[in-house]
Scaffold this motif. Structure first.
Motif, PDB file in Angstrom:
ATOM      1  N   MET A 292      -5.650 -14.634  -1.586  1.00  0.00           N
ATOM      2  CA  MET A 292      -4.352 -13.966  -1.620  1.00  0.00           C
ATOM      3  C   MET A 292      -4.482 -12.566  -2.219  1.00  0.00           C
ATOM      4  N   ALA A 293      -5.323 -12.415  -3.223  1.00  0.00           N
ATOM      5  CA  ALA A 293      -5.519 -11.105  -3.846  1.00  0.00           C
ATOM      6  C   ALA A 293      -6.142 -10.126  -2.860  1.00  0.00           C
ATOM      7  N   LYS A 294      -7.038 -10.605  -2.016  1.00  0.00           N
ATOM      8  CA  LYS A 294      -7.658  -9.739  -1.008  1.00  0.00           C
ATOM      9  C   LYS A 294      -6.627  -9.223  -0.016  1.00  0.00           C
ATOM     10  N   LYS A 295      -5.654 -10.023   0.329  1.00  0.00           N
ATOM     11  CA  LYS A 295      -4.679  -9.673   1.354  1.00  0.00           C
ATOM     12  C   LYS A 295      -3.555  -8.780   0.839  1.00  0.00           C
ATOM     13  N   GLN A 296      -3.433  -8.637  -0.470  1.00  0.00           N
ATOM     14  CA  GLN A 296      -2.353  -7.825  -1.020  1.00  0.00           C
ATOM     15  C   GLN A 296      -2.593  -6.351  -0.708  1.00  0.00           C
ATOM     16  N   ARG A 297      -1.522  -5.654  -0.380  1.00  0.00           N
ATOM     17  CA  ARG A 297      -1.625  -4.211  -0.150  1.00  0.00           C
ATOM     18  C   ARG A 297      -1.871  -3.525  -1.478  1.00  0.00           C
ATOM     19  N   ARG A 298      -2.737  -2.564  -1.440  1.00  0.00           N
ATOM     20  CA  ARG A 298      -3.070  -1.823  -2.661  1.00  0.00           C
ATOM     21  C   ARG A 298      -2.581  -0.383  -2.614  1.00  0.00           C
ATOM     22  N   ASN A 299      -2.356   0.149  -1.426  1.00  0.00           N
ATOM     23  CA  ASN A 299      -1.936   1.535  -1.274  1.00  0.00           C
ATOM     24  C   ASN A 299      -0.793   1.651  -0.280  1.00  0.00           C
ATOM     25  N   ALA A 300      -0.025   2.711  -0.426  1.00  0.00           N
ATOM     26  CA  ALA A 300       1.014   3.037   0.533  1.00  0.00           C
ATOM     27  C   ALA A 300       0.569   4.284   1.276  1.00  0.00           C
ATOM     28  N   TYR A 301       0.764   4.306   2.565  1.00  0.00           N
ATOM     29  CA  TYR A 301       0.352   5.442   3.380  1.00  0.00           C
ATOM     30  C   TYR A 301       1.564   6.053   4.047  1.00  0.00           C
ATOM     31  N   PRO A 302       1.564   7.398   4.202  1.00  0.00           N
ATOM     32  CA  PRO A 302       2.686   8.024   4.905  1.00  0.00           C
ATOM     33  C   PRO A 302       2.626   7.660   6.392  1.00  0.00           C
ATOM     34  N   PRO A 303       3.758   7.652   7.055  1.00  0.00           N
ATOM     35  CA  PRO A 303       3.746   7.328   8.474  1.00  0.00           C
ATOM     36  C   PRO A 303       2.942   8.365   9.262  1.00  0.00           C
ATOM     37  N   THR A 304       2.239   7.895  10.256  1.00  0.00           N
ATOM     38  CA  THR A 304       1.463   8.806  11.105  1.00  0.00           C
ATOM     39  C   THR A 304       2.291   9.196  12.308  1.00  0.00           C
ATOM     40  N   SER A 305       1.865  10.272  12.984  1.00  0.00           N
ATOM     41  CA  SER A 305       2.614  10.731  14.155  1.00  0.00           C
ATOM     42  C   SER A 305       2.448   9.759  15.316  1.00  0.00           C
ATOM     43  N   ASN A 306       1.417   8.908  15.290  1.00  0.00           N
ATOM     44  CA  ASN A 306       1.202   7.933  16.359  1.00  0.00           C
ATOM     45  C   ASN A 306       2.115   6.711  16.224  1.00  0.00           C
ATOM     46  N   THR A 307       2.728   6.568  15.075  1.00  0.00           N
ATOM     47  CA  THR A 307       3.591   5.410  14.843  1.00  0.00           C
ATOM     48  C   THR A 307       4.932   5.645  15.508  1.00  0.00           C
TER      49      THR A 307
END
Length: 112
Positions: free
Chosen positions: A88-103
């Motif tokens: 479960m610890a491996k699957k947790q998000r550690r960072n937030a990323y800004p949206p990309t233009s491809n999204t």
């Protein structure tokens, strides 16, 4: 004590005897405990002699005799194994990323 070796009625006799001993150790009469628990004295006498009772009455007696901690043994907690916790610890998000233009943008809310 091997509870599994006892019949249900023998278990009730043991529990009733234990309640009686707690009451006597507190130097309280049957009438005083029964009144505080909101039950009849005859009912308390029957319980102390191993007669069946409702769980509610049993809890009322434990509360009156200040023995509710005995219920802790009945509570079980879900335990997570160390391996599951590591996964479960491996699957947790550690960072937030800004949206990309491809999204692609999220779809507009549905109009009902």
């Amino acid at each position: 004590m091997n509870w599994y070796a006892l019949s249900d009625l023998a278990i009730l006799r043991e529990l009733g005897s234990s309640l009686r001993q707690v009451r006597l150790n507190r130097n309280q009469s049957q009438q005083a405990v029964a009144d505080a628990a909101g039950i009849d004295r005859a009912t308390l006498s029957q319980i102390e002699h191993g007669r069946p009772t409702s769980l509610l009455t049993f809890v009322q007696l434990l509360r009156t005799l200040e023995q509710l901690e005995l219920l802790d043994a009945l509570m079980t907690r879900a335990e997570i194994s160390p391996l599951v916790m590591a996964r479960m610890a491996k699957k947790q998000r550690r960072n937030a990323y800004p949206p990309t233009s491809n999204t692609p943008p999220p779809p507009p809310p549905a109009e009902w």
